[in-house]
Design a protein around this motif. Structure first.
Motif, mmCIF file in Angstrom:
data_model
loop_
_atom_site.group_PDB
_atom_site.id
_atom_site.type_symbol
_atom_site.label_atom_id
_atom_site.label_comp_id
_atom_site.label_asym_id
_atom_site.label_seq_id
_atom_site.Cartn_x
_atom_site.Cartn_y
_atom_site.Cartn_z
ATOM 1 N N TYR A 140 23.841 -19.765 15.938
ATOM 2 C CA TYR A 140 24.057 -19.585 14.414
ATOM 3 C C TYR A 140 24.774 -20.833 14.040
ATOM 4 C CZ TYR A 140 25.284 -17.564 9.784
ATOM 5 O OH TYR A 140 25.301 -17.618 8.418
ATOM 6 N N GLU A 141 24.173 -21.364 13.084
ATOM 7 C CA GLU A 141 24.650 -22.829 12.580
ATOM 8 C C GLU A 141 24.068 -22.976 11.310
ATOM 9 O OE1 GLU A 141 25.462 -27.019 14.870
ATOM 10 O OE2 GLU A 141 23.350 -26.450 14.761
ATOM 11 N N GLU B 231 30.465 -12.919 18.516
ATOM 12 C CA GLU B 231 29.650 -13.938 19.237
ATOM 13 C C GLU B 231 29.226 -14.970 18.740
ATOM 14 O OE1 GLU B 231 28.717 -10.608 18.891
ATOM 15 O OE2 GLU B 231 29.416 -9.367 20.701
ATOM 16 N N LEU B 232 29.300 -15.019 17.418
ATOM 17 C CA LEU B 232 28.318 -16.254 16.629
ATOM 18 C C LEU B 232 29.335 -16.881 15.479
ATOM 19 C CD1 LEU B 232 25.030 -14.219 16.123
ATOM 20 C CD2 LEU B 232 25.517 -16.177 17.600
ATOM 21 N N LEU B 233 30.387 -16.171 15.137
ATOM 22 C CA LEU B 233 31.494 -16.896 14.294
ATOM 23 C C LEU B 233 32.482 -17.314 14.759
ATOM 24 C CD1 LEU B 233 30.769 -14.267 11.039
ATOM 25 C CD2 LEU B 233 30.090 -16.492 11.364
ATOM 26 N N PRO B 234 33.112 -18.197 14.229
ATOM 27 C CA PRO B 234 34.831 -18.607 14.660
ATOM 28 C C PRO B 234 35.486 -17.510 14.346
ATOM 29 C CG PRO B 234 33.939 -20.018 12.837
ATOM 30 C CD PRO B 234 32.884 -18.828 12.834
ATOM 31 N N GLU B 235 36.693 -17.526 15.186
ATOM 32 C CA GLU B 235 37.591 -16.432 15.327
ATOM 33 C C GLU B 235 38.243 -15.969 13.847
ATOM 34 O OE1 GLU B 235 42.252 -15.583 16.820
ATOM 35 O OE2 GLU B 235 41.289 -17.209 17.260
ATOM 36 N N LYS B 236 38.159 -16.857 13.071
ATOM 37 C CA LYS B 236 38.426 -16.495 11.602
ATOM 38 C C LYS B 236 37.172 -16.977 10.676
ATOM 39 C CE LYS B 236 43.545 -17.071 11.979
ATOM 40 N NZ LYS B 236 44.835 -17.699 11.304
ATOM 41 N N PHE B 237 36.851 -16.150 9.913
ATOM 42 C CA PHE B 237 35.653 -16.240 8.953
ATOM 43 C C PHE B 237 35.983 -15.526 7.418
ATOM 44 C CE2 PHE B 237 35.019 -12.616 11.869
ATOM 45 C CZ PHE B 237 34.962 -11.829 11.299
ATOM 46 N N THR B 238 35.244 -15.783 6.610
ATOM 47 C CA THR B 238 35.102 -15.043 5.197
ATOM 48 C C THR B 238 34.159 -13.901 5.211
ATOM 49 O OG1 THR B 238 33.591 -16.617 4.231
ATOM 50 C CG2 THR B 238 36.066 -17.470 4.171
ATOM 51 N N LEU B 239 34.271 -12.815 4.351
ATOM 52 C CA LEU B 239 33.046 -12.068 4.252
ATOM 53 C C LEU B 239 31.803 -12.691 3.834
ATOM 54 C CD1 LEU B 239 35.268 -9.231 2.527
ATOM 55 C CD2 LEU B 239 34.639 -9.550 5.095
ATOM 56 N N TYR C 109 24.168 -21.688 8.236
ATOM 57 C CA TYR C 109 23.874 -20.561 7.790
ATOM 58 C C TYR C 109 22.488 -20.151 8.230
ATOM 59 C CZ TYR C 109 27.605 -20.920 4.628
ATOM 60 O OH TYR C 109 29.008 -21.344 4.107
ATOM 61 N N GLU C 110 21.754 -20.485 9.513
ATOM 62 C CA GLU C 110 20.568 -20.191 9.989
ATOM 63 C C GLU C 110 20.731 -19.433 11.446
ATOM 64 O OE1 GLU C 110 17.236 -23.269 8.621
ATOM 65 O OE2 GLU C 110 18.609 -24.056 10.061
ATOM 66 N N LEU C 111 20.032 -18.716 11.805
ATOM 67 C CA LEU C 111 19.914 -18.078 13.099
ATOM 68 C C LEU C 111 19.097 -19.060 13.810
ATOM 69 C CD1 LEU C 111 20.656 -15.795 14.951
ATOM 70 C CD2 LEU C 111 18.460 -14.552 14.340
ATOM 71 N N LYS C 112 19.486 -19.545 15.146
ATOM 72 C CA LYS C 112 18.539 -20.522 15.824
ATOM 73 C C LYS C 112 18.217 -20.235 17.189
ATOM 74 C CE LYS C 112 20.336 -24.514 13.075
ATOM 75 N NZ LYS C 112 20.761 -25.904 13.307
ATOM 76 N N LEU C 113 17.352 -20.792 17.839
ATOM 77 C CA LEU C 113 16.718 -20.330 19.181
ATOM 78 C C LEU C 113 16.735 -21.502 20.018
ATOM 79 C CD1 LEU C 113 15.431 -18.105 20.879
ATOM 80 C CD2 LEU C 113 13.327 -18.966 19.916
ATOM 81 N N LEU C 114 17.346 -21.507 21.239
ATOM 82 C CA LEU C 114 17.040 -22.612 22.065
ATOM 83 C C LEU C 114 15.927 -22.606 23.038
ATOM 84 C CD1 LEU C 114 18.948 -24.878 22.996
ATOM 85 C CD2 LEU C 114 20.040 -23.408 24.715
#
Length: 230
Positions: free
Chosen positions: A24-25, A156-164, A27-32
């Motif tokens: 996730y980067e 699993e996809l966001l930093p430890e701290k994040f906004t709603l 604001y997009e879901l990404k695929l490797l």
């Protein structure tokens, strides 16, 4: 009849794993994906995968593939299903068990990704894939959406701290649709899985938005509501 004769009377198949690696980067879901290095369909875009070794479980094989590709070992991994159409691989009869993985793009080993001829693609812009890999990706997306409806994802996809808002944008990327901010906030906070911190993210607005993080016992709390209707 001895066992060797019994087993010898049945056809032998290859057993493989294919890994649908989600990140996730921006604001997009990404695929490797990577360029397949061998025939058939050499050079085509492919999921990361490989054969299951004699001393490996399927999970061990998938973990090995992920470590070789991303340099990460502690990765969320979930089995999708088995793909077994007789002609799915034109080279041989190969049964593949697919897994999807969730990783932090900012934590993976970029050099290992480059050495694998791999590239991150937006889930909305993936190129044509080899064999039945498009079907595998579609099934993996369904599994991820199901997981997001049964428990709060993001760890699993966001930093430890994040906004709603950041969490909502992740859910919008997973579900591929916009969500009402007010309803999302109300539902997510009612799960009691997140805790508010005393820090703010000021990149989203001048006033700033408070950061949240998962509670220490979030794994125990997650899923108690069973279905997250958003």
């Amino acid at each position: 009849m001895v066992l060797s004769d019994l087993y010898g009377n049945h056809p032998k198949h290859y057993l493989a794993v294919d890994c649908v690696i989600f990140g996730y980067e921006d604001y997009e879901l990404k695929l490797l994906l990577h360029r397949r290095p061998i025939e058939p369909q050499k050079g085509g875009w492919s999921l990361m995968g490989g054969f299951c070794g004699n001393e490996e479980t399927l999970e061990m094989a998938a973990t090995r593939v992920l470590e070789q590709t991303t340099g990460l070992t502690d990765i969320y991994l979930e089995q999708v299903e088995a793909f077994s159409k007789p002609d799915r691989d034109p080279a041989a009869r190969v049964v593949s068990v697919a897994f999807y993985a969730l990783i932090r793009i900012d934590q993976h080993d970029e050099e290992k990704v480059k050495s694998s001829s791999a590239h991150w693609w937006s889930i909305n812009e993936i190129p044509p894939l080899i064999f039945d890999h498009e079907e595998i990706v579609s099934k993996a997306k369904e599994r991820l959406q199901m997981k997001a409806s049964l428990e709060l994802v993001g760890r699993e996809l966001l930093p430890e701290k994040f906004t709603l808002m950041q969490l909502r944008r992740l859910y919008e990327a997973i579900y591929q649709r916009e969500l009402d901010p007010g309803n999302f906030r109300k539902k997510i906070l009612s799960l009691n899985v997140l805790e508010k911190t005393n820090t703010k993210n000021t990149t989203e607005s001048k006033k700033g938005a408070f950061n949240y993080r998962f509670r220490e016992n979030a794994d125990e709390l997650n899923g108690h509501e069973r279905v997250i209707k958003i």
